[in-house]
Scaffold this motif. Structure first.
Motif, PDB file in Angstrom:
ATOM      1  N   ARG A 202       0.823  -1.205   0.000  1.00  0.00           N
ATOM      2  CA  ARG A 202       0.000   0.000   0.000  1.00  0.00           C
ATOM      3  C   ARG A 202       0.858   1.256   0.000  1.00  0.00           C
ATOM      4  O   ARG A 202       0.498   2.266  -0.604  1.00  0.00           O
ATOM      5  N   SER A 203       2.007   1.201   0.672  1.00  0.00           N
ATOM      6  CA  SER A 203       2.925   2.343   0.659  1.00  0.00           C
ATOM      7  C   SER A 203       3.448   2.591  -0.748  1.00  0.00           C
ATOM      8  O   SER A 203       3.603   3.739  -1.178  1.00  0.00           O
ATOM      9  N   GLU A 206       0.686   4.224  -2.675  1.00  0.00           N
ATOM     10  CA  GLU A 206       0.561   5.637  -2.279  1.00  0.00           C
ATOM     11  C   GLU A 206       1.643   6.474  -2.952  1.00  0.00           C
ATOM     12  O   GLU A 206       1.397   7.605  -3.380  1.00  0.00           O
ATOM     13  N   ARG A 209       0.643   6.997  -6.536  1.00  0.00           N
ATOM     14  CA  ARG A 209      -0.444   7.971  -6.644  1.00  0.00           C
ATOM     15  C   ARG A 209       0.079   9.386  -6.448  1.00  0.00           C
ATOM     16  O   ARG A 209      -0.374  10.327  -7.115  1.00  0.00           O
ATOM     17  N   LEU A 257      -6.314   2.195  -1.316  1.00  0.00           N
ATOM     18  CA  LEU A 257      -5.658   3.469  -1.031  1.00  0.00           C
ATOM     19  C   LEU A 257      -6.477   4.264  -0.015  1.00  0.00           C
ATOM     20  O   LEU A 257      -7.702   4.271  -0.065  1.00  0.00           O
TER      21      LEU A 257
END
Length: 259
Positions: A202-203, A206, A209, A257
């Motif tokens: 997920r990091s 991120e 994004r 996210l």
């Protein structure tokens, strides 16, 4: 090597508009959350009519849930955050709900994984299940007129409140609806590989994004540039996409996210 960024197109413009809409919805939901918290706080500090909000404890939890869920006519929304008495009781009662009732069950990843067998056994043709990465409050909303809310995480674990006030129930419905729209379908959740369920993945998403270049992202995650790029490629493969932009869009679609 420079990071390749896909040029903007019509889909980018559409997503930008969607982002503005999401931001507006987020602001509205934050206001709803504040209304709920202030309402429940007010209920706990001063006397209220008997049918407005009735505090209960674990001893009365099952009887209150039985009364609420047993009296449903049209719609039922439940949020489950973790295994325990609340989830077990709700799942047992869902099996008794009539086939004409529309049931929406929103689960944390932990609750979905722990209760998967029980969820699949529920003989409910109009049952929809979604999984959310957002922080949830355990809640049951019945027909838009009555609700039961468990205490917040970190609070008294056995405390719950039965809410019959129309405004407070409506606020709970709106909050649930906001979390529901951001949740992913149970089938999508089950298709997620173990790699995508990690905080590290997920990091990475991120960072993609945020538009960080690979050097900056690797430093922030405290890994080598080569390791970072390898993980990016693995995450994209897990998401079955061919570009970083697509990876971000698919991750957002799956609720991976943060807002």
């Amino acid at each position: 090597m420079e990071t390749v960024v896909d040029p903007p197109d019509a889909e980018d413009t559409e997503l930008a508009g969607s982002g503005e809409s999401s931001a507006h919805l987020e602001e509205t939901l934050l206001q709803v959350q504040a209304l709920i918290d202030s309402s429940l706080s007010l209920y706990s500090r001063r006397p209220v009519p008997p049918k407005a909000a009735e505090p209960t404890d674990i001893a009365a939890l099952e009887s209150n849930l039985d009364r609420l869920i047993g009296g449903v006519h049209h719609s039922l929304s439940v949020a489950l955050t973790e295994p325990g008495e609340f989830s077990d009781c709700v799942l047992r009662l869902l099996a008794r709900v009539g086939p004409t009732v529309a049931v929406r069950a929103l689960c944390s990843a932990q609750a979905a994984d722990a209760s998967l067998v029980s969820l699949r056994r529920i003989p409910q043709p109009r049952l929809e299940i979604r999984v959310s990465e957002r922080e949830l409050r355990e809640v049951v909303v019945v027909d838009g007129t009555n609700a039961l809310v468990r205490g917040a995480a970190g609070g008294p674990g056995t405390q719950a409140t039965v809410v019959n006030d129309a405004g407070a129930v409506r606020a709970l419905e709106l909050l649930f609806a906001g979390a529901w729209t951001r949740g992913r379908k149970l089938t999508d959740h089950l298709e997620l590989g173990p790699r995508l369920r990690t905080q590290f993945a997920r990091s990475i998403l991120e960072s993609l994004r945020a538009g960080h270049n690979d050097d900056v992202a690797a430093r922030e995650l405290n890994v080598s540039l080569r390791t970072y790029r390898r993980h990016v490629a693995e995450v994209m493969r897990e998401l079955d996409v061919i570009s970083r932009f697509q990876a971000g869009a698919r991750a957002a679609e799956l609720g991976l996210l943060a807002e």
